[in-house]
Write a protein that holds these residues in place. Structure first.
Motif, PDB file in Angstrom:
ATOM      1  N   GLU A   3      44.476  17.441  51.409  1.00 52.67           N
ATOM      2  CA  GLU A   3      43.076  17.617  51.032  1.00 52.67           C
ATOM      3  C   GLU A   3      42.503  18.883  51.658  1.00 52.67           C
ATOM      4  OE1 GLU A   3      39.604  15.046  52.489  1.00 52.67           O
ATOM      5  OE2 GLU A   3      40.184  14.171  50.575  1.00 52.67           O
ATOM      6  N   THR A   4      42.943  19.174  52.898  1.00 52.92           N
ATOM      7  CA  THR A   4      42.483  20.393  53.559  1.00 52.92           C
ATOM      8  C   THR A   4      42.844  21.622  52.739  1.00 52.92           C
ATOM      9  OG1 THR A   4      42.718  19.388  55.755  1.00 52.92           O
ATOM     10  CG2 THR A   4      42.638  21.785  55.657  1.00 52.92           C
ATOM     11  N   THR A   5      44.056  21.622  52.195  1.00 57.40           N
ATOM     12  CA  THR A   5      44.502  22.748  51.381  1.00 57.40           C
ATOM     13  C   THR A   5      43.701  22.832  50.091  1.00 57.40           C
ATOM     14  OG1 THR A   5      46.733  22.509  52.287  1.00 57.40           O
ATOM     15  CG2 THR A   5      46.483  23.832  50.290  1.00 57.40           C
ATOM     16  N   HIS A   6      43.434  21.681  49.467  1.00 60.31           N
ATOM     17  CA  HIS A   6      42.641  21.661  48.230  1.00 60.31           C
ATOM     18  C   HIS A   6      41.250  22.253  48.473  1.00 60.31           C
ATOM     19  CE1 HIS A   6      45.075  19.755  45.195  1.00 60.31           C
ATOM     20  NE2 HIS A   6      45.450  18.804  46.045  1.00 60.31           N
ATOM     21  N   ILE A   7      40.618  21.831  49.562  1.00 58.00           N
ATOM     22  CA  ILE A   7      39.274  22.320  49.883  1.00 58.00           C
ATOM     23  C   ILE A   7      39.313  23.828  50.136  1.00 58.00           C
ATOM     24  CG2 ILE A   7      37.406  22.221  51.575  1.00 58.00           C
ATOM     25  CD1 ILE A   7      38.055  19.245  51.931  1.00 58.00           C
ATOM     26  N   SER A   8      40.314  24.269  50.902  1.00 61.83           N
ATOM     27  CA  SER A   8      40.434  25.693  51.216  1.00 61.83           C
ATOM     28  C   SER A   8      40.690  26.512  49.961  1.00 61.83           C
ATOM     29  CB  SER A   8      41.564  25.912  52.227  1.00 61.83           C
ATOM     30  OG  SER A   8      41.298  25.234  53.435  1.00 61.83           O
ATOM     31  N   MET A   9      41.506  25.965  49.058  1.00 62.89           N
ATOM     32  CA  MET A   9      41.795  26.692  47.823  1.00 62.89           C
ATOM     33  C   MET A   9      40.564  26.799  46.936  1.00 62.89           C
ATOM     34  SD  MET A   9      45.618  25.620  46.594  1.00 62.89           S
ATOM     35  CE  MET A   9      45.439  26.681  45.156  1.00 62.89           C
ATOM     36  N   SER A  10      39.743  25.743  46.901  1.00 64.04           N
ATOM     37  CA  SER A  10      38.514  25.815  46.102  1.00 64.04           C
ATOM     38  C   SER A  10      37.576  26.883  46.650  1.00 64.04           C
ATOM     39  CB  SER A  10      37.819  24.449  46.075  1.00 64.04           C
ATOM     40  OG  SER A  10      37.210  24.147  47.323  1.00 64.04           O
ATOM     41  N   LEU A  11      37.530  26.998  47.986  1.00 63.86           N
ATOM     42  CA  LEU A  11      36.691  28.018  48.601  1.00 63.86           C
ATOM     43  C   LEU A  11      37.269  29.409  48.358  1.00 63.86           C
ATOM     44  CD1 LEU A  11      34.355  28.927  50.378  1.00 63.86           C
ATOM     45  CD2 LEU A  11      35.743  28.400  52.396  1.00 63.86           C
ATOM     46  N   ALA A  12      38.591  29.545  48.495  1.00 62.49           N
ATOM     47  CA  ALA A  12      39.221  30.858  48.297  1.00 62.49           C
ATOM     48  C   ALA A  12      39.026  31.354  46.868  1.00 62.49           C
ATOM     49  CB  ALA A  12      40.710  30.773  48.638  1.00 62.49           C
ATOM     50  N   THR A  13      39.148  30.446  45.891  1.00 60.69           N
ATOM     51  CA  THR A  13      38.964  30.829  44.493  1.00 60.69           C
ATOM     52  C   THR A  13      37.538  31.306  44.239  1.00 60.69           C
ATOM     53  OG1 THR A  13      40.636  29.220  43.782  1.00 60.69           O
ATOM     54  CG2 THR A  13      39.112  30.028  42.109  1.00 60.69           C
ATOM     55  N   SER A  14      36.568  30.595  44.813  1.00 58.61           N
ATOM     56  CA  SER A  14      35.163  30.977  44.643  1.00 58.61           C
ATOM     57  C   SER A  14      34.861  32.301  45.338  1.00 58.61           C
ATOM     58  CB  SER A  14      34.253  29.872  45.192  1.00 58.61           C
ATOM     59  OG  SER A  14      34.452  28.666  44.493  1.00 58.61           O
ATOM     60  N   LEU A  15      35.452  32.488  46.516  1.00 57.50           N
ATOM     61  CA  LEU A  15      35.230  33.736  47.248  1.00 57.50           C
ATOM     62  C   LEU A  15      35.843  34.925  46.509  1.00 57.50           C
ATOM     63  CD1 LEU A  15      35.855  32.559  50.927  1.00 57.50           C
ATOM     64  CD2 LEU A  15      33.674  33.321  49.953  1.00 57.50           C
ATOM     65  N   GLN A  16      36.987  34.697  45.861  1.00 57.15           N
ATOM     66  CA  GLN A  16      37.613  35.769  45.092  1.00 57.15           C
ATOM     67  C   GLN A  16      36.713  36.206  43.945  1.00 57.15           C
ATOM     68  OE1 GLN A  16      40.714  37.465  45.594  1.00 57.15           O
ATOM     69  NE2 GLN A  16      39.633  38.752  44.095  1.00 57.15           N
ATOM     70  N   ARG A  17      36.084  35.227  43.289  1.00 57.86           N
ATOM     71  CA  ARG A  17      35.165  35.569  42.188  1.00 57.86           C
ATOM     72  C   ARG A  17      33.956  36.326  42.722  1.00 57.86           C
ATOM     73  NH1 ARG A  17      32.964  34.964  37.286  1.00 57.86           N
ATOM     74  NH2 ARG A  17      30.910  34.026  37.062  1.00 57.86           N
ATOM     75  N   GLN A  18      33.420  35.877  43.853  1.00 54.92           N
ATOM     76  CA  GLN A  18      32.272  36.575  44.433  1.00 54.92           C
ATOM     77  C   GLN A  18      32.670  37.984  44.872  1.00 54.92           C
ATOM     78  OE1 GLN A  18      30.391  34.646  47.779  1.00 54.92           O
ATOM     79  NE2 GLN A  18      28.544  35.875  47.568  1.00 54.92           N
ATOM     80  N   LEU A  19      33.888  38.132  45.378  1.00 60.10           N
ATOM     81  CA  LEU A  19      34.382  39.445  45.781  1.00 60.10           C
ATOM     82  C   LEU A  19      34.432  40.396  44.582  1.00 60.10           C
ATOM     83  CD1 LEU A  19      35.583  40.808  48.395  1.00 60.10           C
ATOM     84  CD2 LEU A  19      37.825  40.262  47.447  1.00 60.10           C
ATOM     85  N   ASP A  20      34.943  39.903  43.449  1.00 58.54           N
ATOM     86  CA  ASP A  20      35.055  40.728  42.242  1.00 58.54           C
ATOM     87  C   ASP A  20      33.675  41.152  41.734  1.00 58.54           C
ATOM     88  OD1 ASP A  20      37.784  40.425  42.354  1.00 58.54           O
ATOM     89  OD2 ASP A  20      37.857  38.816  40.866  1.00 58.54           O
ATOM     90  N   ILE A  21      32.729  40.210  41.714  1.00 60.18           N
ATOM     91  CA  ILE A  21      31.392  40.509  41.201  1.00 60.18           C
ATOM     92  C   ILE A  21      30.660  41.475  42.130  1.00 60.18           C
ATOM     93  CG2 ILE A  21      29.107  39.496  40.815  1.00 60.18           C
ATOM     94  CD1 ILE A  21      30.465  37.132  39.515  1.00 60.18           C
ATOM     95  N   THR A  22      30.791  41.270  43.434  1.00 63.84           N
ATOM     96  CA  THR A  22      30.141  42.161  44.393  1.00 63.84           C
ATOM     97  C   THR A  22      30.712  43.570  44.291  1.00 63.84           C
ATOM     98  OG1 THR A  22      29.770  40.307  45.917  1.00 63.84           O
ATOM     99  CG2 THR A  22      29.589  42.520  46.829  1.00 63.84           C
ATOM    100  N   ALA A  23      32.032  43.677  44.154  1.00 63.85           N
ATOM    101  CA  ALA A  23      32.661  44.994  43.997  1.00 63.85           C
ATOM    102  C   ALA A  23      32.178  45.681  42.726  1.00 63.85           C
ATOM    103  CB  ALA A  23      34.179  44.841  43.981  1.00 63.85           C
ATOM    104  N   ASN A  24      31.987  44.914  41.652  1.00 63.54           N
ATOM    105  CA  ASN A  24      31.480  45.491  40.400  1.00 63.54           C
ATOM    106  C   ASN A  24      30.042  45.958  40.560  1.00 63.54           C
ATOM    107  OD1 ASN A  24      31.865  45.985  37.471  1.00 63.54           O
ATOM    108  ND2 ASN A  24      30.235  44.469  37.268  1.00 63.54           N
ATOM    109  N   ASN A  25      29.233  45.214  41.312  1.00 56.26           N
ATOM    110  CA  ASN A  25      27.857  45.652  41.581  1.00 56.26           C
ATOM    111  C   ASN A  25      27.848  46.989  42.322  1.00 56.26           C
ATOM    112  OD1 ASN A  25      26.664  43.418  40.382  1.00 56.26           O
ATOM    113  ND2 ASN A  25      26.445  42.282  42.281  1.00 56.26           N
ATOM    114  N   ILE A  26      28.717  47.096  43.322  1.00 54.33           N
ATOM    115  CA  ILE A  26      28.781  48.340  44.101  1.00 54.33           C
ATOM    116  C   ILE A  26      29.229  49.499  43.220  1.00 54.33           C
ATOM    117  CG2 ILE A  26      29.971  49.491  46.009  1.00 54.33           C
ATOM    118  CD1 ILE A  26      30.086  46.751  47.408  1.00 54.33           C
ATOM    119  N   ALA A  27      30.220  49.244  42.362  1.00 49.07           N
ATOM    120  CA  ALA A  27      30.734  50.294  41.477  1.00 49.07           C
ATOM    121  C   ALA A  27      29.673  50.795  40.507  1.00 49.07           C
ATOM    122  CB  ALA A  27      31.947  49.784  40.712  1.00 49.07           C
ATOM    123  N   ASN A  28      28.680  49.951  40.175  1.00 51.47           N
ATOM    124  CA  ASN A  28      27.632  50.316  39.217  1.00 51.47           C
ATOM    125  C   ASN A  28      26.293  50.599  39.882  1.00 51.47           C
ATOM    126  OD1 ASN A  28      28.629  49.958  36.226  1.00 51.47           O
ATOM    127  ND2 ASN A  28      29.558  48.293  37.394  1.00 51.47           N
TER     128      ASN A  28
END
Length: 247
Positions: A3-28
């Motif tokens: 369960e610890t891994t499942h929770i961590s993976m859900s957070l990592a996936t969400s953080l990756q999406r936020q990372l991509d969107i934030t990087a796109n904001n900076i690029a524009n």
């Protein structure tokens, strides 16, 4: 998988999406009329028993939203630079033939006389058709507050379309600050109360310093999450090793 891994993976996936969107904001951050995008997260609680100690919270990515706040206006003095004062949107025809919406008013005239963005997308009039101007003999170009384009030697030539897009949060990003309607979206109508300002550009509403700070925070959180998953794997391997040794 624990369960610890499942929770961590859900957070990592969400953080990756936020990372991509934030990087796109900076690029524009220097793209005229660009509107920042932000992710919305929720905590998804899984009840395993009546005890609150046995509840697990997963991170749920519920989507993103467009920050529609206006950017600052920059006076350029270029007669083909226009900005919108109000909540309306320009409309463009992409090279692929799609109708897109945005707030970029850095216009130019191509060799065929089409009023376009620097990217080549054609600017549309109030009826949704590309605006075409004479390639010579225009004289001085004047653009009034209602979007009417006139040449000092020709008189009125067309009117820049300014549209009300009430379902803008459901639109998909196309790049360069342009947005396209999803299937089944209501047709935008004329924007009331939005004025066109000639000789100005609306800048991006992205704050680069704030976005860079967010990017650093997300990267650090992502590293901590990966470390947590690594520690959980190490503990699991150690437990299995002890069990095998005890058998």
């Amino acid at each position: 998988m624990t369960e610890t891994t499942h929770i961590s993976m859900s957070l990592a996936t969400s953080l990756q999406r936020q990372l991509d969107i934030t990087a796109n904001n900076i690029a524009n951050a220097s793209t005229a009329g660009y509107k920042g995008e932000h992710v919305v997260f929720e905590s998804l609680l899984q009840d395993k028993s009546t005890s609150s100690d046995d509840q697990a919270a997963f991170v749920s990515d519920t989507g993103s939203y467009i920050d529609t706040r206006p950017g600052a206006l920059s006076q350029t003095g270029n007669p083909l630079d226009v900005a919108l004062h109000g909540e309306g949107w320009f409309s463009y025809q992409t090279p692929e033939g799609e109708q897109a919406f945005g707030r970029d008013g850095s216009f130019t005239i191509d060799t065929q006389g089409n009023l376009t963005l620097l990217s080549g997308a054609k600017v549309l009039d109030a009826g949704g058709a590309p605006i075409q101007l004479p390639t010579e003999g225009l004289g001085e170009i004047n653009i009034s507050e209602d979007g009417t384009i006139s040449g000092s030697e020709t008189g009125p030539l067309g009117r820049i379309g300014v549209f009300d897009v009430p379902e803008i949060q459901s639109y998909k990003r196309l790049g360069a600050g342009m947005l396209v309607a999803p299937e089944g979206a209501a047709k935008p109508g004329p924007a009331e109360g939005t004025a066109v300002r000639q000789g100005s550009l609306e800048l991006s509403n992205v704050n680069p310093v704030r976005e860079m700070t967010r990017l650093i925070d997300v990267q650090r959180a992502y590293e901590r999450t990966n470390s947590l998953m690594g520690n959980a794997d190490d503990l699991r391997r150690d437990s299995l090793k002890r069990i095998m040794q005890a058998v």
